[in-house]
Scaffold this motif. Structure first.
Motif: not given
Length: 268
Positions: A218-243
């Protein structure tokens, strides 16, 4: 012109307050967080003075005080439908999609979930020659691939908040019957300090969680700015992804967190 960094050799009490606070922000943006003790030693001033600096910067909305120091302020992203986001940062999304495209191999069964980056990936796949099976719950992706020569499977269910695609119990039940080689997932925000990957709504998050569970990679697909943004619901932890696939190298603290969680970083 003298670099601001040269002021690190000047005791902090000789500097103008604005100079010291500017350098604090510069380090914060570079590292993602700062510590009172380290700043006190660097600027040769008391820890109380540094705390006053951090308080002043927090009141201006430029950082958030935390235990022993401060972290960057993260933008709280409100709910937006894909139609409002698909034409934003298009160049960055295209680069991310191109990187993802290079990771897909003939014979793969892939999942493209509700994400504006996946619209760009679907365009590339539609114009390519890869022999794969695509499973998706996003309407824009389906519309792009409806005349494709590839095998395309659409997941139905309840329309999501923005009417961008299908979620809910029926959609999750359909997903349970698959085993995906790769899943390319949308992200609203990532907080590496809290180990949280976020989306807008809980029902979308539950759908994403079900997809990850049925995917070998499983891969997160996100622009770099997403690392300074928050959503409303946490659906996973970092280790749940491959990359994670992004458009440029993130800040040092973000890269460090990815490495600590064995998360492979890919960027254009």
């Amino acid at each position: 012109m003298t670099s601001a960094r040269s002021h690190y050799n000047i005791p902090g009490d000789i500097m103008f307050v604005e100079e010291r606070q500017s350098l604090i922000l510069e380090e914060l943006h570079e590292k993602g967080k700062v510590r009172v003790k380290e700043l006190s030693e660097r600027f040769q001033v008391s820890e109380d003075l540094i705390r006053k600096d951090l308080t002043a910067l927090e009141e201006k909305g430029q950082l958030k005080k935390a235990y022993g120091g401060a972290v960057m302020v993260k933008e709280n992203v409100h709910r937006k439908i894909a139609a409002q986001r698909k034409h934003v940062h298009t160049a960055e999304k295209q680069r991310i999609a191109e990187k993802a495209m290079s990771m897909i191999q003939d014979g793969d069964i892939i999942f493209l979930d509700i994400s504006t980056v996946n619209i760009e990936l679907a365009k590339l796949l539609n114009n390519g020659t890869k022999k794969i099976t695509i499973v998706t719950n996003m309407l824009d992706v389906m519309n792009l691939l409806v005349k494709s020569d590839m095998s395309v499977i659409f997941i139905g269910g309840e329309l999501d908040y923005g009417r961008d695609g299908f979620i809910g119990s029926l959609a999750m039940e359909m997903v349970k019957n698959f085993r995906f080689d790769k899943a390319f997932m949308g992200v609203v925000g990532v907080d590496v300090h809290e180990n949280a990957v976020m989306t807008y709504m809980a029902n979308d998050g539950m759908m994403k969680k079900a997809i990850i569970k049925r995917s070998r990679n499983s891969y997160m697909m996100c622009e770099e700015e997403k690392f300074t943004q928050l959503g409303n619901y946490t659906y996973a932890e970092l280790e749940d992804f491959t990359g994670v696939i992004t458009n440029q190298q993130p800040a040092k603290d973000v890269c460090k967190a990815f490495a600590e969680h064995d998360l492979q970083l890919y960027y254009a």
